[in-house]
Design an enzyme around this catalytic site. Sequence first.
Site, PDB file in Angstrom:
ATOM      1  N   HIS A 234      -2.882  -0.859   0.109  1.00  0.00           N
ATOM      2  CA  HIS A 234      -2.587  -2.328   0.663  1.00  0.00           C
ATOM      3  C   HIS A 234      -2.757  -3.448  -0.279  1.00  0.00           C
ATOM      4  O   HIS A 234      -4.136  -3.349  -0.841  1.00  0.00           O
ATOM      5  CB  HIS A 234      -3.018  -2.403   2.298  1.00  0.00           C
ATOM      6  CG  HIS A 234      -2.795  -3.545   2.901  1.00  0.00           C
ATOM      7  ND1 HIS A 234      -1.458  -3.762   3.455  1.00  0.00           N
ATOM      8  CD2 HIS A 234      -3.303  -4.869   3.030  1.00  0.00           C
ATOM      9  CE1 HIS A 234      -1.431  -4.843   4.084  1.00  0.00           C
ATOM     10  NE2 HIS A 234      -2.305  -5.590   3.848  1.00  0.00           N
TER      11      HIS A 234
ATOM     12  N   GLU B 235      -1.688  -4.437 -10.602  1.00  0.00           N
ATOM     13  CA  GLU B 235      -2.321  -3.774 -11.875  1.00  0.00           C
ATOM     14  C   GLU B 235      -3.658  -3.019 -11.318  1.00  0.00           C
ATOM     15  O   GLU B 235      -4.074  -2.000 -11.725  1.00  0.00           O
ATOM     16  CB  GLU B 235      -2.890  -4.813 -12.882  1.00  0.00           C
ATOM     17  CG  GLU B 235      -1.702  -5.270 -13.559  1.00  0.00           C
ATOM     18  CD  GLU B 235      -2.303  -6.482 -14.825  1.00  0.00           C
ATOM     19  OE1 GLU B 235      -3.491  -6.573 -14.942  1.00  0.00           O
ATOM     20  OE2 GLU B 235      -1.435  -7.478 -15.125  1.00  0.00           O
TER      21      GLU B 235
ATOM     22  N   GLU C 168      -4.455   5.816  13.619  1.00  0.00           N
ATOM     23  CA  GLU C 168      -3.264   5.361  14.339  1.00  0.00           C
ATOM     24  C   GLU C 168      -2.880   3.846  14.164  1.00  0.00           C
ATOM     25  O   GLU C 168      -1.866   3.413  13.982  1.00  0.00           O
ATOM     26  CB  GLU C 168      -3.149   5.634  15.855  1.00  0.00           C
ATOM     27  CG  GLU C 168      -2.166   6.197  16.503  1.00  0.00           C
ATOM     28  CD  GLU C 168      -2.123   6.081  17.999  1.00  0.00           C
ATOM     29  OE1 GLU C 168      -3.330   6.889  18.261  1.00  0.00           O
ATOM     30  OE2 GLU C 168      -1.582   5.899  18.693  1.00  0.00           O
TER      31      GLU C 168
ATOM     32  N   GLU D 188      -3.885  -2.082  -8.047  1.00  0.00           N
ATOM     33  CA  GLU D 188      -3.615  -0.855  -7.419  1.00  0.00           C
ATOM     34  C   GLU D 188      -3.210   0.250  -8.148  1.00  0.00           C
ATOM     35  O   GLU D 188      -3.776   1.314  -7.924  1.00  0.00           O
ATOM     36  CB  GLU D 188      -2.189  -1.363  -6.550  1.00  0.00           C
ATOM     37  CG  GLU D 188      -2.541  -2.519  -5.616  1.00  0.00           C
ATOM     38  CD  GLU D 188      -0.963  -2.550  -4.917  1.00  0.00           C
ATOM     39  OE1 GLU D 188      -0.255  -1.667  -4.734  1.00  0.00           O
ATOM     40  OE2 GLU D 188      -0.790  -3.856  -4.398  1.00  0.00           O
TER      41      GLU D 188
ATOM     42  N   LEU E  51       3.332   5.347  10.650  1.00  0.00           N
ATOM     43  CA  LEU E  51       3.458   6.807  11.123  1.00  0.00           C
ATOM     44  C   LEU E  51       2.929   6.703  12.623  1.00  0.00           C
ATOM     45  O   LEU E  51       1.963   6.152  13.008  1.00  0.00           O
ATOM     46  CB  LEU E  51       2.602   7.639  10.229  1.00  0.00           C
ATOM     47  CG  LEU E  51       3.016   7.674   8.768  1.00  0.00           C
ATOM     48  CD1 LEU E  51       2.165   8.320   7.939  1.00  0.00           C
ATOM     49  CD2 LEU E  51       4.468   8.282   8.723  1.00  0.00           C
TER      50      LEU E  51
ATOM     51  N   ASN F  17      -3.366   5.380   2.324  1.00  0.00           N
ATOM     52  CA  ASN F  17      -2.125   3.961   2.038  1.00  0.00           C
ATOM     53  C   ASN F  17      -2.868   3.142   1.066  1.00  0.00           C
ATOM     54  O   ASN F  17      -4.067   3.138   0.721  1.00  0.00           O
ATOM     55  CB  ASN F  17      -2.063   3.488   3.389  1.00  0.00           C
ATOM     56  CG  ASN F  17      -1.043   2.463   3.250  1.00  0.00           C
ATOM     57  OD1 ASN F  17       0.270   2.477   2.402  1.00  0.00           O
ATOM     58  ND2 ASN F  17      -1.206   1.281   3.795  1.00  0.00           N
TER      59      ASN F  17
END
Length: 326
Positions: free
Chosen positions: A115, A179, A149, A181, A99, A113
Amino acid sequence: MREKINLAVLISGRGSNLKAIIDAIKKGYLDKVNLRVVIANKDASGLRYAKEAGIPNHIVHRIVDGEKIPKEEHDKKIMEILEKYDIDLMALAGYDQVLQKEFVNRYEWKIMNIHPSLLPSFGGTLHGQKDALDYGVKISGCTVHFIEEDVDTGPIIIQAAVPVKDDDTPETLADRVLEHEHIIYPKAIKLFSENRLKIVGRKVIAEEELKTVFISNPMYHMKRIGVTEDAVEYLSEKCRMYTVLVENITPREAMILKQEMLSIGGDCAVPKECILNNLMLTDAILIGNRIQLKILIKNLKQQVFNLSKLGEELEMLIKTMGEKEI
Ligand code: GRF
């Protein structure tokens, strides 16, 4: 803050994290979350979860007529959708596009987010698990973080550690990480929706409180917190309480039944005259979970009087459990 937050999920691929979020809403774990819209930047297979659940979904193609449109332009189209749905939080779940500044600034601390590595290790890549494995780490894991950013550098909300096995391949490790996550992403969203996340410098402080809640769907919650499949199956039997009316047994048999049930942690309701009256037939009510009933059946089969027959009766009953309740 409104009673329920409006959530948008952005995806690019298979959407298993999106599914975990949808399930958590359906089962009442995310009771302060309205999933308003799912957005993909391509024809992602994970969109099917949104469609199945009747959630509005949009594809904003990054590649139009074989050409990539500029990131800023693409971001703008996404932002228009987000405005329309009055979004409070965005969850990037396998969204493969960075983004741009304007987007990130507009939604400061409102974009999360997930990861698949323990950040800050192995960030900024789409194959964090493989890189971790190639590097030879002994512990891998996953991270939910706020977006800033720079890529994968924002304040960390929750992490889960996953031990690496000697014979792991990138795929087996990724599956085990996934799993976790599915556990930590809904949890991070829950904390946000309850306004329990405070950002202090680079730190995210989660105000977690000890609490107890009655649940009506224990199997979902066992899976949600990461109980193994075998254990879920076994424990779900312990969660199922049964009350069985046994008619026309002698008071002596009723007392033996009560003893048997008490010895395995269940109980048996018998009339108060049971001890005195040895002649007339009586009724009794067995109270126990499915496992206890199974043990009782085994024990009854070794018992005297009519009790071994009762064991067989109960065995039949348990087989048709659910169909034969009165
Ligand atoms: C996950 O491993 C996530 O950590 C990463 O992309 C993958 C998405 O998987 N950002 P899915 O689409 O949610 O199944």
